[in-house]
Motif scaffolding. Sequence first.
Motif, short mmCIF file in Angstrom:
data_model
loop_
_atom_site.label_atom_id
_atom_site.label_comp_id
_atom_site.label_asym_id
_atom_site.label_seq_id
_atom_site.Cartn_x
_atom_site.Cartn_y
_atom_site.Cartn_z
N LEU A 99 0.82 -1.21 0.00
CA LEU A 99 0.00 0.00 0.00
C LEU A 99 0.86 1.26 0.00
N ALA A 100 1.93 1.23 0.79
CA ALA A 100 2.80 2.41 0.86
C ALA A 100 3.61 2.60 -0.42
N SER A 101 4.13 1.51 -0.98
CA SER A 101 4.96 1.63 -2.17
C SER A 101 4.14 2.07 -3.38
N GLU A 102 2.83 1.79 -3.36
CA GLU A 102 1.95 2.23 -4.44
C GLU A 102 1.36 3.61 -4.20
N GLY A 103 1.75 4.25 -3.09
CA GLY A 103 1.27 5.59 -2.82
C GLY A 103 -0.15 5.67 -2.30
N LEU A 104 -0.71 4.55 -1.87
CA LEU A 104 -2.08 4.53 -1.37
C LEU A 104 -2.17 5.00 0.07
N ILE A 105 -1.09 4.82 0.84
CA ILE A 105 -1.04 5.33 2.20
C ILE A 105 0.29 6.03 2.41
N ARG A 106 0.29 6.97 3.36
CA ARG A 106 1.52 7.65 3.76
C ARG A 106 2.00 7.19 5.13
N SER A 107 1.09 6.63 5.92
CA SER A 107 1.45 6.13 7.24
C SER A 107 0.50 5.01 7.61
N VAL A 108 0.89 4.23 8.62
CA VAL A 108 0.03 3.11 9.06
C VAL A 108 -1.25 3.62 9.69
N ASP A 109 -1.26 4.87 10.14
CA ASP A 109 -2.45 5.43 10.78
C ASP A 109 -3.61 5.56 9.80
N GLN A 110 -3.33 5.55 8.50
CA GLN A 110 -4.39 5.66 7.50
C GLN A 110 -5.08 4.31 7.25
N VAL A 111 -4.56 3.26 7.85
CA VAL A 111 -5.20 1.94 7.76
C VAL A 111 -6.05 1.75 9.01
N GLU A 112 -7.37 1.81 8.85
CA GLU A 112 -8.27 1.66 9.98
C GLU A 112 -8.38 0.21 10.42
N ASN A 113 -8.31 -0.70 9.44
CA ASN A 113 -8.41 -2.12 9.77
C ASN A 113 -7.76 -2.95 8.68
N LEU A 114 -7.09 -4.01 9.09
CA LEU A 114 -6.50 -4.96 8.15
C LEU A 114 -6.70 -6.35 8.71
N SER A 115 -7.43 -7.17 7.96
CA SER A 115 -7.65 -8.56 8.39
C SER A 115 -7.27 -9.49 7.25
N ILE A 116 -6.74 -10.64 7.63
CA ILE A 116 -6.23 -11.61 6.66
C ILE A 116 -7.04 -12.90 6.75
N ASP A 117 -7.53 -13.38 5.63
CA ASP A 117 -8.16 -14.69 5.54
C ASP A 117 -7.19 -15.59 4.78
N GLU A 118 -6.37 -16.33 5.53
CA GLU A 118 -5.34 -17.14 4.90
C GLU A 118 -5.93 -18.30 4.10
N VAL A 119 -7.08 -18.81 4.52
CA VAL A 119 -7.70 -19.94 3.83
C VAL A 119 -8.18 -19.53 2.44
N LYS A 120 -8.88 -18.41 2.36
CA LYS A 120 -9.41 -17.93 1.09
C LYS A 120 -8.39 -17.12 0.30
N GLY A 121 -7.34 -16.65 0.98
CA GLY A 121 -6.32 -15.86 0.30
C GLY A 121 -6.73 -14.42 0.07
#
Length: 272
Positions: free
Chosen positions: A59-81
């Motif tokens: 996200l940062a390398s693509e310029g979508l965020i400037r800091s982690v504070d701009q990510v309100e939530n991140l969840s991973i579903d490893e089974v579904k990918g």
Amino acid sequence: MNDKTLSLWKTTKYNQHLKATEEDEIAKEAPITITINGEQYATIVCTPSDIYEMTFGYLASEGLIRSVDQVENLSIDEVKGFAYVDLSIPVSIPERTERWIGSCCGKSREFYLKQDVKTAKTIMSNTKISSEQIYQLMKEFDSRSEVFDRTGGVHQAALASGDKIIASYIDIGRHNALDKLYGYILRNRLTLKNKCILFSGRISSEVVLKVSKIGAGLLVAKSAPTDLALKLADDLQITAVGFARDTSLNVYTHENRVYGNTEQNIHFLGRR
């Protein structure tokens, strides 16, 4: 065996005229689809480990965020990918939302170039490192390459100070390994002052651009550079070091950051 990075595969092997069947350790590969604010944004083929770090770094390398504070939530579903991202800022999703970024580096080149103008940074750093420090760091770097030693199928990227490796990540895609490292740096709010990046593969233009986005002025790799990579490194004021193995290395750009007087090793990386 790490079941996120390695799998077993029944393999027929020949040694001259002798035939044997063995279980080989193979590097895992899996697609991870990133959704942003409920919409699919990209599918990345990667080693399915350290997905949190990779997503933040991507996200940062693509310029979508400037800091982690701009990510309100991140969840991973490893089974579904899937990696589900909720941002506090609006993101314009292109009309063609499905993207496939391959693990073979270079397939996504056009996509990255569209973002480079706003994310690549010219590095203004006086950080220095000795050749002896590089030799010792690469020795430690090699000692952490267990998955590569067992499979021969992954890249490795690490963040280091002058005397130790701080963090190290592996992936089948070299840009994915760097994104995982970038995500670690963001999540831990680390400064790149007095740091360098170690890399297992060749220095391509994509690798140099990733390093500039991360903000490091020193890139040390085990393999060769390309001419475009060196032109970019020179322009972005990144010191590119290649063929760093045992007791030899090549400094291709901004050589003022590397010195050879081993008696000065006490002046560790970053002294000004």
